[in-house]
Design a protein around this motif. Structure first.
Motif, PDB file in Angstrom:
ATOM      1  N   ASN A 146      40.687   3.037 -40.248  1.00 18.10           N
ATOM      2  CA  ASN A 146      39.754   3.122 -38.594  1.00 18.10           C
ATOM      3  C   ASN A 146      39.544   1.625 -37.917  1.00 18.10           C
ATOM      4  OD1 ASN A 146      38.641   5.732 -37.681  1.00 18.10           O
ATOM      5  ND2 ASN A 146      37.708   6.040 -39.820  1.00 18.10           N
ATOM      6  N   VAL A 147      39.345   0.918 -38.408  1.00 14.39           N
ATOM      7  CA  VAL A 147      39.561  -0.662 -38.225  1.00 14.39           C
ATOM      8  C   VAL A 147      40.453  -0.920 -37.788  1.00 14.39           C
ATOM      9  CG1 VAL A 147      38.238  -2.734 -38.517  1.00 14.39           C
ATOM     10  CG2 VAL A 147      37.207  -1.368 -39.401  1.00 14.39           C
ATOM     11  N   TYR A 148      41.640  -1.125 -38.775  1.00 16.94           N
ATOM     12  CA  TYR A 148      42.886  -1.481 -38.272  1.00 16.94           C
ATOM     13  C   TYR A 148      43.196  -0.689 -37.021  1.00 16.94           C
ATOM     14  CZ  TYR A 148      44.014  -5.331 -41.576  1.00 16.94           C
ATOM     15  OH  TYR A 148      44.234  -6.079 -42.706  1.00 16.94           O
ATOM     16  N   VAL A 149      43.245   0.307 -36.998  1.00 20.36           N
ATOM     17  CA  VAL A 149      43.684   1.237 -35.679  1.00 20.36           C
ATOM     18  C   VAL A 149      43.171   0.447 -34.408  1.00 20.36           C
ATOM     19  CG1 VAL A 149      44.268   3.603 -34.627  1.00 20.36           C
ATOM     20  CG2 VAL A 149      44.743   2.782 -37.502  1.00 20.36           C
ATOM     21  N   ALA A 150      41.478   0.825 -34.191  1.00 18.95           N
ATOM     22  CA  ALA A 150      40.771   0.653 -33.692  1.00 18.95           C
ATOM     23  C   ALA A 150      41.095  -0.779 -32.910  1.00 18.95           C
ATOM     24  CB  ALA A 150      39.217   0.121 -33.405  1.00 18.95           C
ATOM     25  N   LEU A 196      47.386  -9.333 -38.272  1.00 18.19           N
ATOM     26  CA  LEU A 196      47.344 -10.945 -38.471  1.00 18.19           C
ATOM     27  C   LEU A 196      46.025 -11.234 -38.961  1.00 18.19           C
ATOM     28  CD1 LEU A 196      50.423 -12.669 -37.184  1.00 18.19           C
ATOM     29  CD2 LEU A 196      50.269 -11.653 -39.805  1.00 18.19           C
ATOM     30  N   VAL A 197      44.959 -11.292 -37.955  1.00 21.26           N
ATOM     31  CA  VAL A 197      43.402 -12.142 -37.727  1.00 21.26           C
ATOM     32  C   VAL A 197      42.908 -10.942 -38.935  1.00 21.26           C
ATOM     33  CG1 VAL A 197      41.663 -12.558 -36.387  1.00 21.26           C
ATOM     34  CG2 VAL A 197      43.643 -13.409 -35.540  1.00 21.26           C
ATOM     35  N   LEU A 198      42.999  -9.543 -38.581  1.00 19.35           N
ATOM     36  CA  LEU A 198      42.402  -8.913 -39.379  1.00 19.35           C
ATOM     37  C   LEU A 198      42.462  -8.823 -41.162  1.00 19.35           C
ATOM     38  CD1 LEU A 198      42.141  -5.311 -37.933  1.00 19.35           C
ATOM     39  CD2 LEU A 198      40.832  -6.653 -38.843  1.00 19.35           C
ATOM     40  N   THR A 199      44.055  -9.290 -41.651  1.00 15.17           N
ATOM     41  CA  THR A 199      44.427  -9.407 -42.481  1.00 15.17           C
ATOM     42  C   THR A 199      43.731 -10.402 -43.335  1.00 15.17           C
ATOM     43  OG1 THR A 199      46.480  -8.451 -42.023  1.00 15.17           O
ATOM     44  CG2 THR A 199      46.410  -9.291 -44.176  1.00 15.17           C
ATOM     45  N   ALA A 200      43.964 -11.413 -42.521  1.00 14.90           N
ATOM     46  CA  ALA A 200      43.509 -13.075 -42.862  1.00 14.90           C
ATOM     47  C   ALA A 200      42.000 -12.974 -43.723  1.00 14.90           C
ATOM     48  CB  ALA A 200      43.777 -13.614 -42.101  1.00 14.90           C
ATOM     49  N   MET A 201      40.983 -12.351 -42.720  1.00 14.96           N
ATOM     50  CA  MET A 201      40.232 -11.921 -42.530  1.00 14.96           C
ATOM     51  C   MET A 201      39.945 -10.854 -44.428  1.00 14.96           C
ATOM     52  SD  MET A 201      37.808 -13.700 -40.317  1.00 14.96           S
ATOM     53  CE  MET A 201      36.254 -12.637 -40.775  1.00 14.96           C
ATOM     54  N   LEU A 202      39.940 -10.185 -44.151  1.00 11.86           N
ATOM     55  CA  LEU A 202      39.844  -9.375 -45.163  1.00 11.86           C
ATOM     56  C   LEU A 202      40.597  -9.687 -46.325  1.00 11.86           C
ATOM     57  CD1 LEU A 202      39.682  -6.435 -46.345  1.00 11.86           C
ATOM     58  CD2 LEU A 202      41.929  -6.218 -45.764  1.00 11.86           C
ATOM     59  N   LEU A 203      41.327 -10.679 -46.277  1.00 11.64           N
ATOM     60  CA  LEU A 203      41.800 -11.766 -47.579  1.00 11.64           C
ATOM     61  C   LEU A 203      41.051 -13.091 -47.473  1.00 11.64           C
ATOM     62  CD1 LEU A 203      46.071 -11.428 -47.489  1.00 11.64           C
ATOM     63  CD2 LEU A 203      44.335  -9.949 -48.519  1.00 11.64           C
ATOM     64  N   GLN A 204      40.226 -13.201 -47.125  1.00 14.88           N
ATOM     65  CA  GLN A 204      38.903 -14.359 -46.409  1.00 14.88           C
ATOM     66  C   GLN A 204      39.780 -15.674 -46.640  1.00 14.88           C
ATOM     67  OE1 GLN A 204      36.987 -13.663 -50.422  1.00 14.88           O
ATOM     68  NE2 GLN A 204      34.760 -13.555 -49.008  1.00 14.88           N
ATOM     69  N   SER A 205      41.231 -15.620 -46.068  1.00 17.93           N
ATOM     70  CA  SER A 205      41.345 -16.781 -45.423  1.00 17.93           C
ATOM     71  C   SER A 205      41.534 -17.502 -44.304  1.00 17.93           C
ATOM     72  CB  SER A 205      43.100 -17.114 -46.413  1.00 17.93           C
ATOM     73  OG  SER A 205      43.633 -17.214 -45.508  1.00 17.93           O
ATOM     74  N   PRO A 206      40.122 -17.768 -43.579  1.00 10.98           N
ATOM     75  CA  PRO A 206      40.352 -18.132 -42.524  1.00 10.98           C
ATOM     76  C   PRO A 206      41.693 -19.137 -41.543  1.00 10.98           C
ATOM     77  CG  PRO A 206      38.524 -19.314 -43.691  1.00 10.98           C
ATOM     78  CD  PRO A 206      39.882 -18.353 -44.587  1.00 10.98           C
ATOM     79  N   THR A 207      41.685 -20.288 -41.859  1.00  9.67           N
ATOM     80  CA  THR A 207      42.175 -20.635 -42.550  1.00  9.67           C
ATOM     81  C   THR A 207      43.594 -20.284 -41.528  1.00  9.67           C
ATOM     82  OG1 THR A 207      43.700 -21.105 -43.893  1.00  9.67           O
ATOM     83  CG2 THR A 207      41.946 -22.633 -43.671  1.00  9.67           C
ATOM     84  N   MET A 249      35.206  -9.321 -39.866  1.00  8.68           N
ATOM     85  CA  MET A 249      33.867  -9.033 -40.662  1.00  8.68           C
ATOM     86  C   MET A 249      33.197  -7.635 -40.593  1.00  8.68           C
ATOM     87  SD  MET A 249      31.962 -11.835 -37.529  1.00  8.68           S
ATOM     88  CE  MET A 249      30.386 -11.283 -38.090  1.00  8.68           C
ATOM     89  N   ILE A 250      33.172  -6.290 -40.242  1.00  7.63           N
ATOM     90  CA  ILE A 250      32.800  -5.269 -40.669  1.00  7.63           C
ATOM     91  C   ILE A 250      33.268  -4.815 -41.807  1.00  7.63           C
ATOM     92  CG2 ILE A 250      32.925  -2.662 -40.053  1.00  7.63           C
ATOM     93  CD1 ILE A 250      33.349  -3.614 -36.957  1.00  7.63           C
ATOM     94  N   LEU A 251      35.140  -5.566 -41.681  1.00  3.17           N
ATOM     95  CA  LEU A 251      35.505  -5.073 -43.368  1.00  3.17           C
ATOM     96  C   LEU A 251      35.391  -5.856 -44.229  1.00  3.17           C
ATOM     97  CD1 LEU A 251      39.518  -5.163 -42.028  1.00  3.17           C
ATOM     98  CD2 LEU A 251      37.821  -2.842 -42.745  1.00  3.17           C
ATOM     99  N   LEU A 252      34.727  -7.185 -44.072  1.00  2.87           N
ATOM    100  CA  LEU A 252      34.306  -7.914 -45.156  1.00  2.87           C
ATOM    101  C   LEU A 252      32.952  -7.753 -45.449  1.00  2.87           C
ATOM    102  CD1 LEU A 252      34.573 -11.170 -44.004  1.00  2.87           C
ATOM    103  CD2 LEU A 252      35.858 -10.688 -45.438  1.00  2.87           C
ATOM    104  N   LYS A 253      32.377  -6.787 -44.800  1.00  3.03           N
ATOM    105  CA  LYS A 253      30.851  -6.334 -45.280  1.00  3.03           C
ATOM    106  C   LYS A 253      31.177  -5.398 -46.015  1.00  3.03           C
ATOM    107  CE  LYS A 253      26.706  -5.766 -45.065  1.00  3.03           C
ATOM    108  NZ  LYS A 253      25.762  -6.471 -45.596  1.00  3.03           N
ATOM    109  N   VAL A 254      31.950  -4.129 -45.203  1.00  2.00           N
ATOM    110  CA  VAL A 254      32.264  -3.127 -46.372  1.00  2.00           C
ATOM    111  C   VAL A 254      33.278  -3.344 -47.961  1.00  2.00           C
ATOM    112  CG1 VAL A 254      33.664  -1.207 -46.952  1.00  2.00           C
ATOM    113  CG2 VAL A 254      33.207  -1.585 -44.647  1.00  2.00           C
ATOM    114  N   ILE A 259      29.422 -11.119 -44.790  1.00  6.81           N
ATOM    115  CA  ILE A 259      30.678 -11.315 -43.747  1.00  6.81           C
ATOM    116  C   ILE A 259      30.743 -13.053 -44.077  1.00  6.81           C
ATOM    117  CG2 ILE A 259      29.813  -9.336 -42.138  1.00  6.81           C
ATOM    118  CD1 ILE A 259      28.500 -12.298 -40.807  1.00  6.81           C
ATOM    119  N   LEU A 260      30.051 -13.671 -45.211  1.00  5.85           N
ATOM    120  CA  LEU A 260      30.685 -14.870 -45.205  1.00  5.85           C
ATOM    121  C   LEU A 260      31.910 -15.377 -46.352  1.00  5.85           C
ATOM    122  CD1 LEU A 260      27.073 -16.496 -46.451  1.00  5.85           C
ATOM    123  CD2 LEU A 260      27.615 -16.046 -44.749  1.00  5.85           C
TER     124      LEU A 260
END
Length: 263
Positions: A146-150, A196-207, A249-254, A259-260
């Motif tokens: 849902n998050v990815y499609v939205a 790419l941004v979503l995937t980077a956040m999910l993999l905890q790679s902000p750089t 951030m939503i995916l990180l929380k889930v 969200i850190l």
């Protein structure tokens, strides 16, 4: 116990896929022209998408007349909402702008909630248990989809609505065709960018987010010398990146309970 949550995520995912993934530009044009064929195509896509995703979540629904009846009713209401919005826009009573887009999507969300309620009729205790339910592993895949499609597809149209006036007002000396091609290119690039941004956040790679922004800026550097394009590029990119980060951030929380970012 959490059938309501499963049904809600399934119907919401089907709506997002129908409106933002499977609905082609041709279908949109036909609907705007008031063509019955466009509405029928969209309606069939919506009905079968809901049925297939619902059956994947709960195979028993495929043989339930209640489920099929509710899905049929939801499809009809979906088409009525689309017809009402486009009719109002065509008559000039409503502008085709971000506000109309958001109101339309909110109304669709309420119809999804209503359909889910009719399907499951949850008790209060189940609804109050949603926080723990969202963290359970068997629901994470539905939330992820849902998050990815939205974020990737749905928000692309919102960004397009918000940045459209920049090209319409600034590109007066250029052909409408060139402006439309630029908007379409921005839409497709935005899909990849937010993925790419979503995937980077999910993999905890902000750089990686910084690298994405840098690569995009380098590719567009020659065009940034034009002031009007620079405005369009910066506003569109910042909106797109911000939405991607919010979804991340939503995916990180889930998935991680916070969200850190650890990396």
């Amino acid at each position: 116990m959490h059938l309501f949550g499963n049904a809600l995520l399934a119907l919401l995912l089907a709506h997002l896929c129908t409106d933002f993934v499977f609905q082609s530009d041709r279908i949109v044009r036909e609907k705007k022209q008031g063509s019955l064929r466009g509405y029928l195509k969209h309606g069939f896509t919506h009905f079968f998408t809901v049925v297939l995703i619902g059956a994947a979540v709960n195979p028993g629904w495929l043989w339930s007349f209640l489920f099929l009846g509710i899905v049929l009713g939801l499809t009809v209401i979906h088409l009525l909402l689309d017809w009402t919005k486009l009719s109002l826009v065509r008559r000039g009573w409503v502008s085709d702008n971000p506000q109309a887009f958001l109101v339309d999507q909110i109304l669709h969300l309420f119809t999804v909630l209503g359909a889910t309620w009719l399907m499951v009729m949850p008790v209060d205790v189940e609804l109050l248990d949603w926080i723990r339910w969202l963290r359970s592993s068997d629901r994470k895949i539905l939330i992820l989809l849902n998050v990815y499609v939205a974020v990737v597809f749905g928000s692309g149209y919102l960004v397009r609505y918000l940045t459209k006036p920049l090209l319409d007002n600034k590109e007066g000396n250029e052909s409408q065709k060139k402006a439309e091609e630029l908007r379409n290119a921005g839409l497709y690039i935005g899909w990849l960018e937010r993925f790419l941004v979503l995937t980077a956040m999910l993999l905890q790679s902000p750089t990686s987010v910084g690298l994405i922004l840098t690569a995009k800026s380098i590719a567009r550097y020659p065009e940034l010398k034009r002031a009007h394009f620079a405005e369009y590029f910066l506003i569109g990119t910042l909106l797109s990146i911000s939405i991607g980060i919010l979804g991340g951030m939503i995916l990180l929380k889930v998935f991680y309970g916070t969200i850190l970012l650890e990396k």
